[in-house]
Design a protein around this motif. Sequence first.
Motif, PDB file in Angstrom:
ATOM      1  N   PRO A   1      42.523  13.177  -4.643  1.00  0.00           N
ATOM      2  CA  PRO A   1      42.517  14.270  -3.671  1.00  0.00           C
ATOM      3  C   PRO A   1      42.069  15.607  -4.249  1.00  0.00           C
ATOM      4  CG  PRO A   1      44.760  13.744  -4.355  1.00  0.00           C
ATOM      5  CD  PRO A   1      43.876  12.703  -4.957  1.00  0.00           C
ATOM      6  N   VAL A   2      42.088  15.756  -5.581  1.00  0.00           N
ATOM      7  CA  VAL A   2      41.634  17.009  -6.188  1.00  0.00           C
ATOM      8  C   VAL A   2      40.106  17.071  -6.190  1.00  0.00           C
ATOM      9  CG1 VAL A   2      41.587  18.382  -8.301  1.00  0.00           C
ATOM     10  CG2 VAL A   2      43.700  17.269  -7.587  1.00  0.00           C
ATOM     11  N   ARG A   3      39.481  15.998  -6.682  1.00  0.00           N
ATOM     12  CA  ARG A   3      38.018  15.961  -6.728  1.00  0.00           C
ATOM     13  C   ARG A   3      37.404  15.477  -5.417  1.00  0.00           C
ATOM     14  NH1 ARG A   3      40.097  14.252 -11.567  1.00  0.00           N
ATOM     15  NH2 ARG A   3      39.380  15.363 -13.423  1.00  0.00           N
ATOM     16  N   LYS A   4      38.265  14.969  -4.520  1.00  0.00           N
ATOM     17  CA  LYS A   4      37.799  14.458  -3.224  1.00  0.00           C
ATOM     18  C   LYS A   4      36.762  13.360  -3.426  1.00  0.00           C
ATOM     19  CE  LYS A   4      38.871  18.638  -0.618  1.00  0.00           C
ATOM     20  NZ  LYS A   4      39.719  19.181  -1.694  1.00  0.00           N
ATOM     21  N   LYS A   5      37.134  12.387  -4.274  1.00  0.00           N
ATOM     22  CA  LYS A   5      36.268  11.250  -4.576  1.00  0.00           C
ATOM     23  C   LYS A   5      37.029   9.954  -4.299  1.00  0.00           C
ATOM     24  CE  LYS A   5      32.885  13.647  -6.673  1.00  0.00           C
ATOM     25  NZ  LYS A   5      31.468  13.654  -6.299  1.00  0.00           N
ATOM     26  N   LEU A   6      36.346   8.993  -3.694  1.00  0.00           N
ATOM     27  CA  LEU A   6      36.901   7.666  -3.481  1.00  0.00           C
ATOM     28  C   LEU A   6      36.184   6.697  -4.417  1.00  0.00           C
ATOM     29  CD1 LEU A   6      38.836   5.907  -1.705  1.00  0.00           C
ATOM     30  CD2 LEU A   6      36.828   5.364  -0.329  1.00  0.00           C
ATOM     31  N   ILE A   7      36.949   6.024  -5.269  1.00  0.00           N
ATOM     32  CA  ILE A   7      36.405   5.060  -6.218  1.00  0.00           C
ATOM     33  C   ILE A   7      36.728   3.667  -5.690  1.00  0.00           C
ATOM     34  CG2 ILE A   7      36.400   4.301  -8.628  1.00  0.00           C
ATOM     35  CD1 ILE A   7      37.718   7.063  -9.276  1.00  0.00           C
ATOM     36  N   VAL A   8      35.705   2.873  -5.461  1.00  0.00           N
ATOM     37  CA  VAL A   8      35.888   1.539  -4.871  1.00  0.00           C
ATOM     38  C   VAL A   8      35.239   0.492  -5.763  1.00  0.00           C
ATOM     39  CG1 VAL A   8      35.519   0.090  -2.847  1.00  0.00           C
ATOM     40  CG2 VAL A   8      35.875   2.542  -2.568  1.00  0.00           C
ATOM     41  N   THR A   9      35.955  -0.597  -5.997  1.00  0.00           N
ATOM     42  CA  THR A   9      35.429  -1.731  -6.756  1.00  0.00           C
ATOM     43  C   THR A   9      35.445  -2.968  -5.879  1.00  0.00           C
ATOM     44  OG1 THR A   9      36.202  -0.840  -8.877  1.00  0.00           O
ATOM     45  CG2 THR A   9      35.734  -3.196  -8.788  1.00  0.00           C
ATOM     46  N   SER A  10      34.293  -3.621  -5.773  1.00  0.00           N
ATOM     47  CA  SER A  10      34.173  -4.853  -4.998  1.00  0.00           C
ATOM     48  C   SER A  10      34.358  -6.052  -5.922  1.00  0.00           C
ATOM     49  CB  SER A  10      32.805  -4.931  -4.323  1.00  0.00           C
ATOM     50  OG  SER A  10      32.593  -6.229  -3.774  1.00  0.00           O
ATOM     51  N   LEU A  11      35.245  -6.961  -5.536  1.00  0.00           N
ATOM     52  CA  LEU A  11      35.467  -8.195  -6.284  1.00  0.00           C
ATOM     53  C   LEU A  11      34.751  -9.377  -5.634  1.00  0.00           C
ATOM     54  CD1 LEU A  11      39.287  -7.782  -7.000  1.00  0.00           C
ATOM     55  CD2 LEU A  11      37.346  -6.991  -8.364  1.00  0.00           C
ATOM     56  N   VAL A  12      33.861  -9.065  -4.705  1.00  0.00           N
ATOM     57  CA  VAL A  12      33.110 -10.102  -3.995  1.00  0.00           C
ATOM     58  C   VAL A  12      31.938 -10.559  -4.868  1.00  0.00           C
ATOM     59  CG1 VAL A  12      31.786 -10.640  -1.927  1.00  0.00           C
ATOM     60  CG2 VAL A  12      33.752  -9.110  -1.789  1.00  0.00           C
ATOM     61  N   THR A  13      31.687 -11.853  -4.891  1.00  0.00           N
ATOM     62  CA  THR A  13      30.587 -12.390  -5.688  1.00  0.00           C
ATOM     63  C   THR A  13      29.246 -11.923  -5.130  1.00  0.00           C
ATOM     64  OG1 THR A  13      31.891 -14.356  -6.162  1.00  0.00           O
ATOM     65  CG2 THR A  13      29.518 -14.501  -6.549  1.00  0.00           C
ATOM     66  N   PRO A  14      28.389 -11.306  -5.962  1.00  0.00           N
ATOM     67  CA  PRO A  14      27.072 -10.870  -5.483  1.00  0.00           C
ATOM     68  C   PRO A  14      26.280 -12.048  -4.913  1.00  0.00           C
ATOM     69  CG  PRO A  14      27.556  -9.920  -7.627  1.00  0.00           C
ATOM     70  CD  PRO A  14      28.633 -10.924  -7.364  1.00  0.00           C
ATOM     71  N   GLY A  15      25.571 -11.804  -3.822  1.00  0.00           N
ATOM     72  CA  GLY A  15      24.750 -12.831  -3.205  1.00  0.00           C
ATOM     73  C   GLY A  15      25.496 -13.780  -2.297  1.00  0.00           C
ATOM     74  N   ALA A  16      26.796 -13.538  -2.062  1.00  0.00           N
ATOM     75  CA  ALA A  16      27.568 -14.445  -1.210  1.00  0.00           C
ATOM     76  C   ALA A  16      27.081 -14.431   0.233  1.00  0.00           C
ATOM     77  CB  ALA A  16      29.054 -14.069  -1.262  1.00  0.00           C
ATOM     78  N   ASP A  17      26.571 -13.279   0.688  1.00  0.00           N
ATOM     79  CA  ASP A  17      26.088 -13.179   2.076  1.00  0.00           C
ATOM     80  C   ASP A  17      24.946 -12.170   2.115  1.00  0.00           C
ATOM     81  OD1 ASP A  17      25.767 -13.257   4.786  1.00  0.00           O
ATOM     82  OD2 ASP A  17      27.545 -12.070   5.250  1.00  0.00           O
ATOM     83  N   PRO A  18      23.741 -12.578   1.702  1.00  0.00           N
ATOM     84  CA  PRO A  18      22.620 -11.624   1.611  1.00  0.00           C
ATOM     85  C   PRO A  18      22.152 -11.077   2.947  1.00  0.00           C
ATOM     86  CG  PRO A  18      21.873 -13.892   1.253  1.00  0.00           C
ATOM     87  CD  PRO A  18      23.369 -13.941   1.295  1.00  0.00           C
ATOM     88  N   ALA A  19      22.561 -11.685   4.050  1.00  0.00           N
ATOM     89  CA  ALA A  19      22.100 -11.228   5.370  1.00  0.00           C
ATOM     90  C   ALA A  19      22.926 -10.069   5.914  1.00  0.00           C
ATOM     91  CB  ALA A  19      22.130 -12.397   6.358  1.00  0.00           C
ATOM     92  N   HIS A  20      24.021  -9.689   5.210  1.00  0.00           N
ATOM     93  CA  HIS A  20      24.883  -8.616   5.704  1.00  0.00           C
ATOM     94  C   HIS A  20      25.226  -7.641   4.590  1.00  0.00           C
ATOM     95  CE1 HIS A  20      25.516 -11.953   8.574  1.00  0.00           C
ATOM     96  NE2 HIS A  20      25.665 -10.991   9.476  1.00  0.00           N
ATOM     97  N   VAL A  21      25.754  -6.490   4.974  1.00  0.00           N
ATOM     98  CA  VAL A  21      26.204  -5.472   4.028  1.00  0.00           C
ATOM     99  C   VAL A  21      27.675  -5.183   4.282  1.00  0.00           C
ATOM    100  CG1 VAL A  21      23.931  -4.426   3.817  1.00  0.00           C
ATOM    101  CG2 VAL A  21      25.520  -3.574   5.558  1.00  0.00           C
ATOM    102  N   HIS A  22      28.303  -4.535   3.314  1.00  0.00           N
ATOM    103  CA  HIS A  22      29.714  -4.169   3.435  1.00  0.00           C
ATOM    104  C   HIS A  22      29.818  -2.652   3.613  1.00  0.00           C
ATOM    105  CE1 HIS A  22      30.504  -7.922   0.767  1.00  0.00           C
ATOM    106  NE2 HIS A  22      30.257  -8.240   2.028  1.00  0.00           N
TER     107      HIS A  22
END
Length: 239
Positions: free
Chosen positions: A149-170
């Motif tokens: 909340p100080v820097r107003k930054k959201l850090i997100v890590t995806s644990l989804v396997t790359p290429g699992a669904d190339p036809a869509h985005v998250h």
Amino acid sequence: MSEPLTPDLPEDEALAAEHALGVLTAAERAAAELRMARDPAFAAHVDAWRERLAPMLAALPSVSAPVGLWPRIERALPANDNAGASVKLWRGLAMGGISVAAASLVAVIVLAVRPPQVVTPPQPDFAQLLNARLDTSGGQHLFVAAYDPVRKKLIVTSLVTPGADPAHVHELWLIPADGKARSLGLIEPGTSKTLPVPAGLSALAKEGASIAVSVEPPGGSKADGPSGPVAAIGKLARI
């Protein structure tokens, strides 16, 4: 549509990512560090995630310490008490007519026996971070999020396997107390990303607000909210 998010990452890999990001509870962190000492393979997973997250942490701007912080720290150090005593000692020796050579010898002895004073610079206040584990309705752990909340930054890590669904985005969404979803941008599977939270939304990113990820067509949702299914969701909370 078939289920697009079935992560192939082992449980060890997910735990290593959470440890590197700093979202484990105190008990979980202690258990993870004990395991690192006993299990070189798990320790290597943690090191790999730390290296992956390093560019994200480097992108966060530094925050200046509050005015007057260092003077307060210096006044609280035991070394300053000794310094005050040394000044009184010197004055007493001068008043007593002790020679400069003898006084110097006393000073050398005092400095020799005085234990070294270690000054530790202020560290980032990780206690202020808000964290969220984003799970599916079936309990699968897919994303880790941390909001500063100080820097107003959201850090997100995806644990989804790359290429699992190339036809869509998250697409990431902030859902505050009013229940209306606000888009925070897209995240690639298997990556970490630091997202600036706009000033208009930062006031809504409070403890209890939800972070969600929806499955969208390329480019993200064109609607005023998720147009595809919400794959994972979790609430911001303090550790």
